[in-house]
Design an enzyme around this catalytic site. Sequence first.
Site, PDB file in Angstrom:
ATOM      1  N   SER A   1       0.592  -1.256   0.059  1.00 49.29           N
ATOM      2  CA  SER A   1       0.060   0.096   0.167  1.00 49.29           C
ATOM      3  C   SER A   1       0.840   1.263  -0.020  1.00 49.29           C
ATOM      4  O   SER A   1       1.341   1.671  -0.969  1.00 49.29           O
ATOM      5  CB  SER A   1      -0.945   0.056   1.214  1.00 49.29           C
ATOM      6  OG  SER A   1      -2.199   0.602   0.887  1.00 49.29           O
TER       7      SER A   1
ATOM      8  N   LYS B   1     -20.021  17.892   8.978  1.00 50.81           N
ATOM      9  CA  LYS B   1     -18.669  18.270   9.806  1.00 50.81           C
ATOM     10  C   LYS B   1     -18.489  16.776  10.720  1.00 50.81           C
ATOM     11  O   LYS B   1     -17.380  16.684  11.021  1.00 50.81           O
ATOM     12  CB  LYS B   1     -19.397  19.351  10.636  1.00 50.81           C
ATOM     13  CG  LYS B   1     -17.958  19.454  11.452  1.00 50.81           C
ATOM     14  CD  LYS B   1     -16.900  20.050  10.645  1.00 50.81           C
ATOM     15  CE  LYS B   1     -15.493  20.444  11.723  1.00 50.81           C
ATOM     16  NZ  LYS B   1     -14.222  20.454  10.810  1.00 50.81           N
TER      17      LYS B   1
END
Length: 317
Positions: free
Chosen positions: A135, A187
């Site tokens: 990765s 948010k």
Amino acid sequence: MTQEPEHTPDEPPAAEPPATKTRRSRPALAGGLLFLGLLLLCFAFALLLLAQDPDESSEEGPRIGVLEISGVLTSSRGALETLRAYRKSEKIKAVVVRLNTPGGAVGPAQEIFREIQRTRKSKPVVASMGTLAASAGYYIAAACQEIIANPGTLTGSIGVITQTTEVSQLLALARIRANTLTSGKHKDTGSPLRAMTDEDRRVLQAVVDRIHKQFVRDVAKGRGLTVSTITPLATGRVITGEEAKEKRLVDRLGNFSDALEAAAKLAKAEGEPVPVYRRGARSLLSRILEEAGVKAATTLQRELSRRLRIEARHPGL
């Protein structure tokens, strides 16, 4: 026959002569001074070791700077400092990035990727994969001019992951209610205090997909391949170094010594390559305090942080 004067219980004992106290305190004082001297000697020796130039070595041959990246990637500071130091040093002829990491945060991987490409403009950079370079670890390797892996190295895993945990039902059992105030409806996306909505999932998936495209684009750029060639390989699957070579994600199979030789050859340097490991130029005390602070901050973040985290990491490694 003389009689000794009697002392009443209320009378204080006779005072010990000052000379006796002095004689008794001398061994303790000498021992304390000896301990302090040994402590200062050890401290001076440690500073002397840290002050030595890592480029200096009795061995002959081209100096190859080694940047080690191991464990979960959470910061790029040390790697960036090391790469800049190697790039500026005239004694360092090339750089080998030694990787043993399952990946980690995307931001640090992208910063190191850019810094390696900047370093490649002045001296060769070779990636050496150890047990694991998956990765974000492969993200970093893709920036190098040449990638060398062991046949059994676990690499690939070109993909992005984010995970959230919901504890709202657990809080309900404990009769605890969480109140959240936000400046916008997105948010608190990914908050563990409430269930994820379909819109939350779409928002987060869009972020993951965008970062995945950046990952694929940078790998294609670093490897000199097209995006269409990398995309079918970017499924997040872990592959061995041997399979990575077949898919052109790795240039050749070999160990760390092979990587050193490849770096020296790219630098057109003759002789047996000598690996150089950089030590920080800061004082011993500041390094100890910084390490303690980093460990404390990491522990607090792991235990208390509830923020969403997006990583280029394989969850099973």
